[in-house]
Design an enzyme around this catalytic site. Structure first.
Site, short mmCIF file in Angstrom:
data_model
loop_
_atom_site.label_atom_id
_atom_site.label_comp_id
_atom_site.label_asym_id
_atom_site.label_seq_id
_atom_site.Cartn_x
_atom_site.Cartn_y
_atom_site.Cartn_z
N ASP A 1 0.83 -1.20 0.00
CA ASP A 1 0.00 0.00 0.00
C ASP A 1 0.87 1.26 0.00
O ASP A 1 1.67 1.46 0.90
CB ASP A 1 -0.90 -0.01 1.24
CG ASP A 1 -2.22 0.66 1.00
OD1 ASP A 1 -2.22 1.88 0.78
OD2 ASP A 1 -3.26 -0.02 1.03
N SER B 1 -6.87 4.11 -1.40
CA SER B 1 -6.89 2.70 -1.02
C SER B 1 -8.23 2.04 -1.29
O SER B 1 -8.30 0.87 -1.68
CB SER B 1 -6.51 2.55 0.45
OG SER B 1 -5.16 2.92 0.65
N ARG C 1 -4.06 15.87 4.90
CA ARG C 1 -3.45 14.57 4.62
C ARG C 1 -3.55 14.25 3.14
O ARG C 1 -2.57 13.86 2.52
CB ARG C 1 -4.14 13.50 5.46
CG ARG C 1 -3.55 12.12 5.31
CD ARG C 1 -3.92 11.31 6.51
NE ARG C 1 -3.74 9.90 6.31
CZ ARG C 1 -3.63 9.03 7.30
NH1 ARG C 1 -3.69 9.45 8.54
NH2 ARG C 1 -3.48 7.75 7.06
N ASP D 1 2.26 3.52 2.87
CA ASP D 1 1.19 4.51 2.84
C ASP D 1 1.04 5.24 4.17
O ASP D 1 1.08 6.46 4.23
CB ASP D 1 -0.13 3.84 2.47
CG ASP D 1 -1.24 4.86 2.22
OD1 ASP D 1 -0.95 5.88 1.55
OD2 ASP D 1 -2.37 4.64 2.67
N ASP E 1 -1.78 -0.29 -4.51
CA ASP E 1 -3.07 0.33 -4.85
C ASP E 1 -2.91 1.76 -5.33
O ASP E 1 -3.76 2.29 -6.03
CB ASP E 1 -4.02 0.28 -3.65
CG ASP E 1 -3.38 0.79 -2.37
OD1 ASP E 1 -2.16 1.07 -2.36
OD2 ASP E 1 -4.09 0.90 -1.35
#
Length: 501
Positions: free
Chosen positions: A12, A62, A150, A389, A430
């Site tokens: 990820d 994701s 974020r 991630d 992803d």
């Protein structure tokens, strides 16, 4: 069918970036990864925009990534779908039923959601459209702002607050009630102390009080607190919720709204206020018995369903942060477990931010995986490593390099374990994140996902193959070809195994 079994390893947030500057993956110590890409066939996969059912140049995430991986087709994502359907929001029957109940109860409407144009969890335009519709319907509205930082730059909230304030300045029945960083209002890891702080500000008007939203954000900035971590606070004279009120959640992604919505809709104790008249953008979860404005469409014949229909065993492993992605999202929004599908959740570390423990739970995931491989039971194992991630989101490049080195060591252990077995290791991601850690243009850490392609590697395949470039929806058809299982017509992706030679 063949005797092959497949491990789909989702790294990820691991993207490909030729530029090594501010690239935690390129700068990390990765001997096993270097060996993998030097000896096994590989290609690049697109994870954003129309290739995953999103608008052009919209970064992937994701949820979208795992839906695409598991469904084997381009699924029109909620952002695009709602962009079209919201044009008729004033005539939306679900909204009209919701507002009629508010009018009957002589209540007001609370609107909550992520104030962001990141496009991952919400859309600013959706919130504005719903505010306009409620104002048109003469409903009093109070807004509970969740700040991003974020999926957007860490210090960008004032831009979005100014847009909102400008939009509502002439609407006499609309006001801003509370502000909270998503760290509190959108936790998904059962850190209920965070969620409770956000709930208390919304339900009771608890928290530091400011006259207007700009000063609230600026006060936090002055204390060194960025958007994501702004402590829940109250604006103006807002006093809290009443049981006769209604509540709309404007986020269209489910995983980070479940905790806060459960607090708002379910009785917790005698001092708890709940709002029974609550509605969301989509059906978030079977755990939440609330209606939605834009019902989801069912996705059938996903990879997990096909494996189950073949009477084969499959296993999903992830730590808490990504568990929903390898289960609910990978299965196309299905919560029920398929026949012969097993799931293992490894607890994520209980820390404030994951740069404090960049290893996260990767070693525990790997140890669990190796034990399960040795059983020789599963035809398909899907694992997710969250490190690239979740640590990448902190913007801490040194910690992210440690996270990448951790993943490298885990890949080495997996390869050693599957040597001389029938397991084929398929490695992909992803979306990107860790390969781009600094925003040069704005001179600040880059904490969001990227537009870079991600790797697609097939390891331990018994014969020499070449791989084509593709998109995330091509991964499931490739796995079906490896397993020699017929691809259903619902899957519109193509196998990336190049048969041209």
């Amino acid at each position: 069918m063949t005797n092959h079994s497949v491990i789909l390893c989702i790294l990820d947030g691991w993207g490909n970036n030729k530029n090594s500057q501010f690239n935690a993956i390129a700068q990390a110590d990765t001997p096993y990864w270097d060996s993998i890409i030097s000896q096994y066939p590989q290609s690049n996969i697109v994870t954003h925009g129309p290739d995953v059912g999103l608008p052009d140049r919209q970064i992937g995430n994701s949820e979208v990534g795992h839906i695409s991986l598991g469904s084997g087709r381009i699924v029109l994502q909620d952002l695009c779908r709602i962009n079209e359907e919201i044009k008729n929001i004033r005539k939306n029957t679900h909204l009209l039923e919701f507002t009629e109940q508010i009018k009957r109860n002589n209540g007001i409407c609370h609107i909550a959601g992520l104030l962001s144009d990141g496009g991952i969890h919400s859309s600013l335009s959706h919130m504005l459209d719903i505010i306009d519709a409620l104002s048109y319907l003469k409903i009093q509205v109070v807004i509970h702002i969740f700040l991003d930082g974020r999926d957007t730059p860490p210090i960008s909230a004032l831009k979005y607050i100014n847009i909102l304030c400008s939009h509502i300045k002439d609407l006499n029945n609309v006001s801003i009630a509370t502000i909270s960083g998503r760290y509190y209002s959108m936790d998904r890891d059962n850190r209920l102390d965070r969620t409770t702080k956000a709930y208390n500000s919304i339900a009771f008007g608890d928290g530091k009080r400011y006259e207007e939203p700009i000063s609230a954000v600026q006060d936090n900035y002055n204390a060194g607190i960025t958007d994501e971590f702004i402590i829940p606070c109250v604006i103006g004279n807002y006093q809290g919720m009443n049981p006769t009120d209604g509540f709309i959640m404007t986020n269209f992604r489910s995983d980070r709204v479940i905790q806060i919505l459960k607090m708002i809709t379910e009785d917790q104790n005698t001092n708890h206020i709940t709002l029974k008249n609550t509605i969301g953008m989509i059906k978030y979860s079977n755990e939440l018995n609330i209606p939605c404005l834009f019902p989801n469409k069912k996705i059938s014949n996903t990879l997990g369903e096909i494996i189950s229909n073949q009477q084969l065993h499959q296993l999903r492993i992830a730590e808490t942060e990504k568990y929903a992605h390898v289960t609910f999202f990978f299965n196309g929004g299905r919560e029920e477990v398929f026949e012969n599908e097993e799931r293992i959740i490894i607890p994520s570390p209980s820390v404030t931010t994951y740069d404090l423990v960049p290893e996260m739970s990767a070693y525990e995931i790997t140890d669990t995986l190796i034990k399960k491989i040795n059983l020789q039971k599963y035809s398909l194992i899907i694992i997710n490593y969250a490190n690239a991630d979740m640590v990448g989101h902190t913007g801490n490049i040194e910690a992210t390099k440690k996270a990448i080195t951790t993943l490298d060591q885990c890949l080495g252990k997996i390869l050693k374990c599957i040597h001389n077995t029938n397991y084929i290791l398929v490695i992909t991601a992803d979306h990107g994140n860790a390969e781009e850690m600094f925003d040069v243009q704005n001179n600040m850490p880059y904490t969001a996902h990227t537009l870079n392609p991600v790797p697609f590697v097939v390891c331990n395949y018994p014969k020499k193959i070449k791989l084509k470039n593709g998109r995330l929806s091509d991964v499931a058809p490739t796995i079906l070809e490896i397993l020699n299982i017929k691809q259903p017509e619902e899957m519109t992706g193509i196998s990336l195994i190049d048969t041209s030679n």
